[in-house]
Design an enzyme around this catalytic site. Structure first.
Site, PDB file in Angstrom:
ATOM      1  N   HIS A 181      32.038 -47.337  35.326  1.00  0.00           N
ATOM      2  CA  HIS A 181      33.322 -47.444  36.031  1.00  0.00           C
ATOM      3  C   HIS A 181      33.965 -48.799  35.789  1.00  0.00           C
ATOM      4  CE1 HIS A 181      32.613 -43.694  38.194  1.00  0.00           C
ATOM      5  NE2 HIS A 181      31.349 -44.074  38.204  1.00  0.00           N
TER       6      HIS A 181
ATOM      7  N   GLU B 257      23.169 -81.153  36.005  1.00  0.00           N
ATOM      8  CA  GLU B 257      23.401 -80.253  37.145  1.00  0.00           C
ATOM      9  C   GLU B 257      22.214 -80.298  38.114  1.00  0.00           C
ATOM     10  OE1 GLU B 257      23.742 -79.561  33.952  1.00  0.00           O
ATOM     11  OE2 GLU B 257      25.359 -78.133  33.568  1.00  0.00           O
TER      12      GLU B 257
ATOM     13  N   LYS C  73      12.495 -79.047  32.857  1.00  0.00           N
ATOM     14  CA  LYS C  73      11.532 -79.516  31.863  1.00  0.00           C
ATOM     15  C   LYS C  73      11.795 -80.990  31.538  1.00  0.00           C
ATOM     16  CE  LYS C  73       9.837 -78.186  27.300  1.00  0.00           C
ATOM     17  NZ  LYS C  73       9.962 -77.205  26.221  1.00  0.00           N
TER      18      LYS C  73
ATOM     19  N   LYS D  16      27.534 -81.309  26.356  1.00  0.00           N
ATOM     20  CA  LYS D  16      26.901 -82.241  27.299  1.00  0.00           C
ATOM     21  C   LYS D  16      27.352 -83.667  27.012  1.00  0.00           C
ATOM     22  CE  LYS D  16      22.513 -79.836  28.177  1.00  0.00           C
ATOM     23  NZ  LYS D  16      21.063 -79.887  28.043  1.00  0.00           N
TER      24      LYS D  16
ATOM     25  N   GLY E  91      12.458 -73.588  27.487  1.00  0.00           N
ATOM     26  CA  GLY E  91      12.999 -73.181  28.782  1.00  0.00           C
ATOM     27  C   GLY E  91      13.250 -71.682  28.883  1.00  0.00           C
ATOM     28  N   ARG E  92      13.925 -71.116  27.881  1.00  0.00           N
ATOM     29  CA  ARG E  92      14.310 -69.692  27.981  1.00  0.00           C
ATOM     30  C   ARG E  92      13.130 -68.742  27.798  1.00  0.00           C
ATOM     31  NH1 ARG E  92      16.609 -72.484  23.887  1.00  0.00           N
ATOM     32  NH2 ARG E  92      16.144 -71.908  21.725  1.00  0.00           N
TER      33      ARG E  92
ATOM     34  N   GLU F 243      21.041 -68.250  23.028  1.00  0.00           N
ATOM     35  CA  GLU F 243      20.667 -69.658  22.797  1.00  0.00           C
ATOM     36  C   GLU F 243      19.648 -69.750  21.660  1.00  0.00           C
ATOM     37  OE1 GLU F 243      20.814 -72.763  26.046  1.00  0.00           O
ATOM     38  OE2 GLU F 243      18.662 -72.715  25.761  1.00  0.00           O
TER      39      GLU F 243
HETATM   40  O1  F6P Z   1      21.297 -75.183  28.414  1.00  0.00           O
HETATM   41  C1  F6P Z   1      20.524 -76.039  27.665  1.00  0.00           C
HETATM   42  C2  F6P Z   1      19.169 -76.216  28.251  1.00  0.00           C
HETATM   43  O2  F6P Z   1      18.560 -77.244  27.564  1.00  0.00           O
HETATM   44  C3  F6P Z   1      18.315 -74.952  28.198  1.00  0.00           C
HETATM   45  O3  F6P Z   1      17.731 -74.750  26.985  1.00  0.00           O
HETATM   46  C4  F6P Z   1      17.358 -75.219  29.306  1.00  0.00           C
HETATM   47  O4  F6P Z   1      16.716 -74.059  29.681  1.00  0.00           O
HETATM   48  C5  F6P Z   1      18.274 -75.779  30.358  1.00  0.00           C
HETATM   49  O5  F6P Z   1      19.201 -76.550  29.629  1.00  0.00           O
HETATM   50  C6  F6P Z   1      17.611 -76.572  31.438  1.00  0.00           C
HETATM   51  O6  F6P Z   1      16.886 -77.671  30.934  1.00  0.00           O
HETATM   52  P1  F6P Z   1      15.840 -78.435  31.841  1.00  0.00           P
HETATM   53  O7  F6P Z   1      14.729 -77.508  32.197  1.00  0.00           O
HETATM   54  O8  F6P Z   1      15.365 -79.590  31.008  1.00  0.00           O
HETATM   55  O9  F6P Z   1      16.548 -78.904  33.080  1.00  0.00           O
END
Ligand code: F6P
Length: 537
Positions: free
Chosen positions: A385, A215, A209, A500, A267-268, A354
């Site tokens: 198990h 990452e 987003k 972060k 996002g979630r 979250e």
């Molecule tokens: O983990 C934090 C977060 O901001 C989440 O809320 C989000 O889903 C994820 O990182 C990825 O963010 P983006 O879609 O901006 O890469």
């Protein structure tokens, strides 16, 4: 609307008294569940799912208090405000409209007087058309090879929901396309992935987003270098899903196509937007993705309008708060007796923790106690198990058992001990819920089970795209209702920022050393310095 918090309601003290009453021996689950009308009275069918909470530590008086709590906190009205586009994400000043992503009735939903439905419909049409072109072979890799591998590059909400749905619906997938995920920045993931794909037939779906997540940016750079090293043009193997106006939405950035997600979908909560839409339509076909959306929409409408006692996500949220705040269970498990639901718990971990792992209320005041629940889970019977020793005799935790009436592979019916595998699975699920509730007296303390350990049972008729949509929306709405009850903003995530920021400081020091070998880490704390010297030394 002036909104209250749970602890500011008149019901709060009465619920505390109910919790004390529930500790009495007469209220042990082994007594409660034998009432002839227990199941009928403590279960409900709605939005396409069956929800049995007969094994929760609840009596009718307590449930009545919870109903009053729901009314006092105006939970229906607040859910309605959310679905209508009001700016309920107060800290980020945004509407919260994941429900609009699966709306099909063309009723306008306005944000700042602007109807958002046409934009949502446009993106859906772009997804339908793009996935059809890939399936028909009109879009291929740059050398003309058909697309056989789709890799989602994204993390957190930009991947977990899609992974849940694609795992659940694997049996419906187009067998010519394999779907992979590259989320972690860990190079082991990238290294292992490229051994499984054919780069000339691979489409990379970069989902972010913000298009700034470290990452995802690092993995995208890795992908671009790898594709160039293979003599392929990365831009002709790449699409993006990102917010309008983000750095990834740059028209000068050459990609096959860019799909928009909207700032009013977090996002979630985004798997029913282009975030899930692009990869799932490629993997399952657009029609199945749309069936999944329709299931989610059905549960949304149920969550919005069904009265408290027949409203599955609202009831589940009230029970969750009851268990956490009043009975003192800090954690909950999700145990599906269906392996295709293996990624449900990882998805709900992010969705719920979250969203509701918060310490301040909507007015920015500290809560009397932090909100949220620790969620974990694993499919049964594997879970039995693994950690059910603790469930039966160690620290208790409430469980959502999830059963599926008809499996995706009903044709395999060979018998062992007189039952099919699917019947064996059900026997185990039912046995666990009963054993946890009832326990067992035994003069040998090591073989004694206290029981009185609560659970709910959710039943799906099958694992169709529609039912997976219903289940997804059930957990989303439950999360939203829990947040309303605790009085937190479920739609921001400032807690993730601190880590972060610290990582960004360390990253820049590592980059300094990469540029200049004489750089020392003397400005860092001794512990961080030790590890960085070890890594770089
Ligand atoms: O983990 C934090 C977060 O901001 C989440 O809320 C989000 O889903 C994820 O990182 C990825 O963010 P983006 O879609 O901006 O890469």
């Amino acid at each position: 609307m002036q909104v209250k918090r749970l602890d500011q309601t008149e019901t709060h003290e009465r619920l505390k008294a109910c919790a004390r009453a529930m500790a009495q021996p007469a209220k042990h689950l082994k007594h409660l569940i034998v009432a002839p009308d227990r199941l009928e009275s403590f279960s409900s069918y709605g939005g396409g799912l069956f929800f049995d909470y007969s094994r929760q530590r609840l009596d009718k008086e307590t449930r009545e208090e919870l109903v009053q709590l729901a009314q006092g906190l105006q939970l229906h009205q607040r859910f309605d405000q959310m679905c209508s586009g009001e700016m309920i994400n107060v800290t980020e000043k945004r509407a919260v409209l994941h429900t609009a992503a699966r709306s099909f009735d063309n009723q306008p939903v306005r944000v700042d007087a602007q109807d958002v439905i046409p934009d949502i419909a446009r993106v859906r049409e772009e997804i339908r058309s793009f996935s059809a072109k890939v399936h028909q072979g009109a879009i291929t890799g740059s050398t003309g090879r058909p697309i056989q591998h789709v890799v989602v590059v994204g993390i957190g909400g930009s991947y977990l929901g899609t992974e849940f749905v694609s795992t659940a619906l694997q049996a419906f997938a187009d067998k010519h396309i394999q779907l992979h995920y590259l989320s972690n920045v860990d190079i082991h993931n990238f290294g292992a992935l490229v051994e499984r794909i054919d780069p000339a037939g691979t489409l990379w779906v970069i989902i972010s987003k913000s298009f700034t997540t470290a990452e995802t940016m690092a993995n995208t750079a890795q992908v671009e270098t790898y594709m160039r090293d293979q003599g392929l043009d990365p831009a002709r193997h790449m699409v993006t899903v990102t917010a309008k106006g983000s750095p990834g939405d740059d028209p000068d950035r050459p990609v096959l196509q860019s799909f928009h997600m909207f700032d009013f979908i977090g996002g979630r909560f985004s798997v029913t937007s282009a975030v899930g839409g692009v990869p799932l339509s490629l993997f399952l076909g657009y029609e199945r993705f749309e069936e999944f959306l329709q299931g989610a929409n059905e549960m949304d409408r149920h969550a919005r309008s069904a009265p408290v006692l027949g409203n599955l996500p609202l009831l589940a949220a009230l029970i969750s708060v009851w268990n956490t705040t009043y009975l003192g269970y800090p954690q909950q498990a999700i145990i599906p007796y269906a392996s295709p639901l293996a990624k449900l718990a990882p998805h709900v971990q992010q969705l719920n923790m979250e969203s509701n792992g918060k310490a301040v209320d909507l007015q920015g005041r500290f809560l009397p106690a932090p909100a949220g629940v620790i969620i974990f889970g694993e499919p049964g019977t594997n879970a039995q198990h693994s950690f059910f020793q603790l469930a039966h005799q160690g620290k208790p935790f409430p469980i959502d058992f999830i059963g599926v009436r008809t499996p995706q592979y009903p044709q395999f019916r060979s018998m062992s001990k007189g039952v099919t595998n699917h019947q064996e699975l059900w026997a185990n699920m039912l046995a666990q819920a009963t054993a946890l509730a009832v326990g067992k007296d035994d003069p040998d303390a090591a073989r004694h089970f206290t029981g009185n350990r609560p659970s709910s049972t959710i039943v799906l008729s099958d694992l169709s795209p529609r039912n997976i949509g219903r289940l997804l929306s059930f957990y989303e709405a439950r999360t939203v209702y829990e947040g309303f009850i605790w009085g937190v903003n479920s739609f921001d995530q400032f807690g993730v920022q601190l880590g972060k920021t610290v990582a960004s400081g360390l990253r820049s020091r590592i980059a300094d050393r990469n540029r200049n070998k004489t750089v020392q880490f003397t400005d860092l704390d001794p512990i961080s310095r030790f590890y960085l010297e070890m890594l770089m030394g």
